[in-house]
Structures are given as C-alpha cells and as structure tokens.
Design an enzyme around this catalytic site. Structure first.
Site, PDB file in Angstrom:
ATOM      1  N   CYS A 250       0.958  -1.406   0.275  1.00  0.00           N
ATOM      2  CA  CYS A 250       0.049  -0.003   0.303  1.00  0.00           C
ATOM      3  C   CYS A 250       0.597   1.583  -0.086  1.00  0.00           C
ATOM      4  O   CYS A 250       0.262   1.944  -0.009  1.00  0.00           O
ATOM      5  CB  CYS A 250      -1.134   0.055   0.962  1.00  0.00           C
ATOM      6  SG  CYS A 250      -1.819  -1.969   1.051  1.00  0.00           S
TER       7      CYS A 250
ATOM      8  N   HIS B 279      -2.838   7.844   6.074  1.00  0.00           N
ATOM      9  CA  HIS B 279      -3.481   6.399   5.153  1.00  0.00           C
ATOM     10  C   HIS B 279      -4.624   6.567   5.747  1.00  0.00           C
ATOM     11  O   HIS B 279      -5.487   5.742   5.065  1.00  0.00           O
ATOM     12  CB  HIS B 279      -1.992   5.216   6.125  1.00  0.00           C
ATOM     13  CG  HIS B 279      -1.629   4.187   5.102  1.00  0.00           C
ATOM     14  ND1 HIS B 279      -1.478   4.445   3.873  1.00  0.00           N
ATOM     15  CD2 HIS B 279      -1.860   3.168   5.033  1.00  0.00           C
ATOM     16  CE1 HIS B 279      -2.050   3.207   3.375  1.00  0.00           C
ATOM     17  NE2 HIS B 279      -2.302   2.205   4.760  1.00  0.00           N
TER      18      HIS B 279
ATOM     19  N   GLU C 134      -0.868   4.414  13.778  1.00  0.00           N
ATOM     20  CA  GLU C 134      -0.693   5.601  13.402  1.00  0.00           C
ATOM     21  C   GLU C 134      -0.760   6.940  13.577  1.00  0.00           C
ATOM     22  O   GLU C 134      -0.027   7.990  14.150  1.00  0.00           O
ATOM     23  CB  GLU C 134      -1.871   6.058  11.917  1.00  0.00           C
ATOM     24  CG  GLU C 134      -0.888   7.206  10.783  1.00  0.00           C
ATOM     25  CD  GLU C 134      -1.724   6.882   9.025  1.00  0.00           C
ATOM     26  OE1 GLU C 134      -0.983   7.495   8.088  1.00  0.00           O
ATOM     27  OE2 GLU C 134      -2.827   6.763   9.704  1.00  0.00           O
TER      28      GLU C 134
ATOM     29  N   LYS D 245      -9.901   8.302   2.290  1.00  0.00           N
ATOM     30  CA  LYS D 245     -10.047   6.581   2.115  1.00  0.00           C
ATOM     31  C   LYS D 245     -11.392   6.368   2.218  1.00  0.00           C
ATOM     32  O   LYS D 245     -11.915   5.854   2.046  1.00  0.00           O
ATOM     33  CB  LYS D 245      -9.268   5.676   2.866  1.00  0.00           C
ATOM     34  CG  LYS D 245      -8.444   5.191   2.234  1.00  0.00           C
ATOM     35  CD  LYS D 245      -7.069   4.392   2.906  1.00  0.00           C
ATOM     36  CE  LYS D 245      -5.423   4.175   2.659  1.00  0.00           C
ATOM     37  NZ  LYS D 245      -4.721   5.513   2.486  1.00  0.00           N
TER      38      LYS D 245
ATOM     39  N   HIS E   6     -10.178   2.512   0.574  1.00  0.00           N
ATOM     40  CA  HIS E   6      -8.046   2.228  -0.192  1.00  0.00           C
ATOM     41  C   HIS E   6      -7.431   1.417  -1.432  1.00  0.00           C
ATOM     42  O   HIS E   6      -8.018   0.104  -1.460  1.00  0.00           O
ATOM     43  CB  HIS E   6      -7.578   0.795   0.909  1.00  0.00           C
ATOM     44  CG  HIS E   6      -6.646   0.300   1.251  1.00  0.00           C
ATOM     45  ND1 HIS E   6      -5.278   0.549   0.077  1.00  0.00           N
ATOM     46  CD2 HIS E   6      -5.731   1.011   2.578  1.00  0.00           C
ATOM     47  CE1 HIS E   6      -3.949   0.422   1.274  1.00  0.00           C
ATOM     48  NE2 HIS E   6      -4.380   0.336   2.501  1.00  0.00           N
TER      49      HIS E   6
ATOM     50  N   PHE F 109       1.274  -3.187   4.029  1.00  0.00           N
ATOM     51  CA  PHE F 109       2.405  -4.571   4.504  1.00  0.00           C
ATOM     52  C   PHE F 109       3.537  -4.822   4.569  1.00  0.00           C
ATOM     53  O   PHE F 109       3.807  -4.721   3.727  1.00  0.00           O
ATOM     54  CB  PHE F 109       0.827  -5.800   4.197  1.00  0.00           C
ATOM     55  CG  PHE F 109      -0.733  -5.795   4.101  1.00  0.00           C
ATOM     56  CD1 PHE F 109      -1.101  -5.352   4.936  1.00  0.00           C
ATOM     57  CD2 PHE F 109      -1.364  -7.117   3.392  1.00  0.00           C
ATOM     58  CE1 PHE F 109      -1.901  -6.017   5.764  1.00  0.00           C
ATOM     59  CE2 PHE F 109      -2.500  -6.919   4.268  1.00  0.00           C
ATOM     60  CZ  PHE F 109      -2.926  -6.920   4.141  1.00  0.00           C
TER      61      PHE F 109
END
Length: 404
Positions: free
Chosen positions: A162, A295, A306, A327, A332, A391
C-alpha cells in the site's frame, strides 16, 4: 540540489473520471463506495468497494487497445494523458530519453487473469486465449504508458503493497534531483480483483459499512481502485516555460518496520522515524507541517499506530495539525493509494482547502488528532505531509510545500 515541481495531475477513481470531478467530490465529501459489481461478492463479509467511475472505452481507445489493455492499463493511460495535458507539456517536443515513468502497483490486471483461469478450468487449456494473460505482470501499466507515449527514459514499477506509489513518487523526485530526467510521469494505478477482495475479507479487515477512519465505531477498511498520475519536473525548467505549479515535492522517505506481515508496529515508532527522515530530506522542521493527509485505513490497528506515530513525530502539536483520510470516500486504492493521496495533498496546497474525513461521528480517544471531520476545511496550507503504511512494514512519507 534541483527542486522538484508538480505541474500536472490526472485522476480516475470511484469519484470521477477526471481530476476536477474527483477533486470536487472529495471537497464536497461525497462517498464513492458501493456494492461490488465486477464479480459476485456473495458469501463475503463485506459486499462493498470503491470501483472506477464508468468511462467510455470506445471514446478513448482503439479496438485493439480495448482488447489488449486491461481496465487498469486503460485507467493509467487516461490519467497520464490528463496529467500531461494539465501540465501543458508538448509530448512531441520532448526528448523521450529524458522522460521517466515510475508507478506503484499491486495486482493490476489480475481480475482478467482470474477470468482466464476460470475459463481454462471449465473448458480446458486448448480454449485459453494467451492475449488474456499477456498483461499479467504488475508492471504492465508502466510499460503500457511508456510505450503509448513513447517515453524511453528511466522506468520503474514499485510493488511494496500500500505504500508503492508513495515510494514511486519519491524515486521520481530523486531522478529529477539527480538530473537524469527532465520530467517524470509518476504515481500509480491499481484495480480490484477477487484475490485482493477475498484476502482482506479473510483477514476480517473490511467494514460492512463504508470505512470510518479514526472514528471510534470503525470496523475496518474498504477496498478501492484508482489511477493517479502526477507530472514531476525540474522546478527551474517548469518556471522557465511558464508552467502552473501545484506544489513542490520537498522530500520523502521510505523505511521498513520488519515487525509483522500485516499488522503495523503498534507504538508508531517506525512511523515517526519515517516522518522524521522525510522532514530531514526536505530540510523542513516538524513545526512547519500544517496538514497531514494520513494513510487512515479505518482499521483499529492502523489508525491507532499511525496516531501514535504522529504524536511521536510532532509531540503536542499532533493534536492541532489538521488530519484527513480520503479513504473514507475513495476506499483503500492499494498500489495507487499513495498517489491519489499525494495528488489530493498537492491540490490542497494549491487551492487552500482540505477535503474531509467523512463518516466520522465519534472521536477515538486513542487517536487524539484534529480530524477534519465530515466537512472540508478552508485555509492556506504552507507545508503538508502524506503518509503511507503497508503490509510487510513498508512505510513511506512525502513532504510538499506550497508555491507562491
């Protein structure tokens, strides 16, 4: 060191097929999330995704291009074409060896490959059409864009989950700084497929309602797809030719947590380190940042890690810096997530309005942030940050400055 300007932006997402439609819908807080129609989502935890808005393939592509190029390839070409037009670049007048193409990617054309496999499984190998799998590789959108526009400069495809397209934008800025290119077409394109959709459902990371980043009631993320392309070029070159400059890419950084295949390091230590490295690269102090495009996936692990990273990186100021997550509207977008968020940040800097984080009703006390909730916020932003967490512990951040 040469400065890096953003002179063109092209966008295609669930909120529209061009930059201005996408931006208007972002600012107005429109949700682009709905039921999946690309394939049957029966049996999955969630039926929701943020699919590309419909675009007329016959209007934009030849029959051969429609047959050979996947939805992802076509979206990448459309966004690139818009970005180049927006930048006022005369493609024919460019030295093709001085133009790079650098994208982040994920699964790209996997949806069509899944259909090929299903057809072969049902009817046998003899009935398989090789043309349906020629675009299997994740780097295909990069190759299609470079070939279509006849750009023969540096070409890179970053596949780091991502954070892929944020890293790609950083590489593009480095190429401009190093003087190896005059212009780089950079960003990302990624599209939905069954594998991605089922994988996130199996991990129980998806919400059955449109995602709610940083909200106490959130239950997970929503998968999306997008193509977002930015034209980066040497700042002095852009000024000399009279280009409109959205923002300056001041610095970037990429790090790895090496913590867990899917979960972020919970205390935000690596996130803070990534932010600090990006600020150092930009030569910008932490107290200069006055907006963060986060994010913000809408999963409890991501949002809290975060937020802790922001507090480690900015101290008490983390409570007062306006933070948003688009998002909540575009989902996403995986390999293209960093690119569409970077584009939103550049437009925020240029137009002095921060798009909202919608579906935000109850603040999470463990995410003690100034979330721009539900309605856009007007006001000049001088220096902004966009973060990407992926990830495998792949974290990235990019710093942009407003250009007067």
């Amino acid at each position: 060191m040469p400065r890096v300007a953003i002179t063109g932006i092209g966008l295609l997402s669930s909120l529209g097929t061009n930059r201005e439609d996408v931006w208007r819908n972002l600012v107005n807080g429109r949700c682009g999330i709905g039921d999946v129609t690309l394939f049957d989502p029966t049996g999955y935890r969630s039926r929701l995704a943020a699919q590309f808005a419909d675009f007329d393939r016959g209007q934009h592509f030849t029959l051969l291009e429609q047959r050979r190029w996947s939805r992802c390839d076509q979206a990448a070409v459309l966004a690139t074409r818009e970005a180049l037009d927006d930048a006022g670049v005369d493609v024919a007048g460019l030295d093709p060896e001085r133009v790079g193409v650098m994208f982040g990617a994920g699964t790209s054309d996997l949806l069509r490959n899944e259909e090929f496999f299903d057809d072969v499984r049902r009817r046998g190998v003899a009935h398989g059409r090789p043309s349906e799998i020629v675009n299997f590789f994740s780097n295909t959108p990069v190759d299609v864009v470079a070939s279509h526009f006849e750009f023969s400069g540096p070409r890179h495809c970053v596949v780091a989950a991502c954070s892929s397209s944020t890293i790609a934008l950083g590489y593009a800025a480095d190429a401009i700084r190093a003087g190896t290119t005059d212009i780089v077409v950079a960003g990302g394109a990624d599209a939905l497929c069954r594998l991605t959709f089922s994988g996130f459902n199996a991990l129980r990371l998806v919400d059955t309602e449109p995602c709610r980043p940083f909200d106490q009631q959130r239950c997970g993320m929503t998968i999306g797809e997008a193509a977002a392309v930015l034209v980066l070029e040497n700042f002095d070159r852009a000024r000399t030719r009279g280009a409109r400059i959205y923002a300056e890419v001041a610095g970037h950084a990429a790090t790895c947590e090496a913590y867990h295949p899917t979960s972020p390091e919970p205390e935000g230590e690596t996130i803070a380190r990534t932010i600090q490295a990006a600020l150092a690269d930009a030569g910008v102090p932490a107290d200069a940042i006055d907006h963060i495009n986060a994010h913000g996936t809408g999963t409890s692990h991501n949002d809290r890690a975060e937020a802790r990273g922001f507090h480690r990186g900015f101290g008490d100021r983390a409570r007062t810096i306006p933070v948003n997550s688009i998002k909540s509207m575009v989902g996403h977008c995986l390999g293209a997530a960093g690119a569409i968020e970077a584009a939103a940040l550049a437009l925020t800097l240029a137009r002095s309005v921060i798009p909202p984080t919608i579906h935000h009703t109850t603040a999470d006390p463990e995410c003690d942030l100034d979330v721009v909730a539900n309605d856009a916020r007007d006001g000049a932003v001088a220096c902004g940050l966009s973060t990407s967490l992926a990830f495998g512990g792949n974290d990235a951040a990019i710093v942009m400055r407003r250009v007067e």
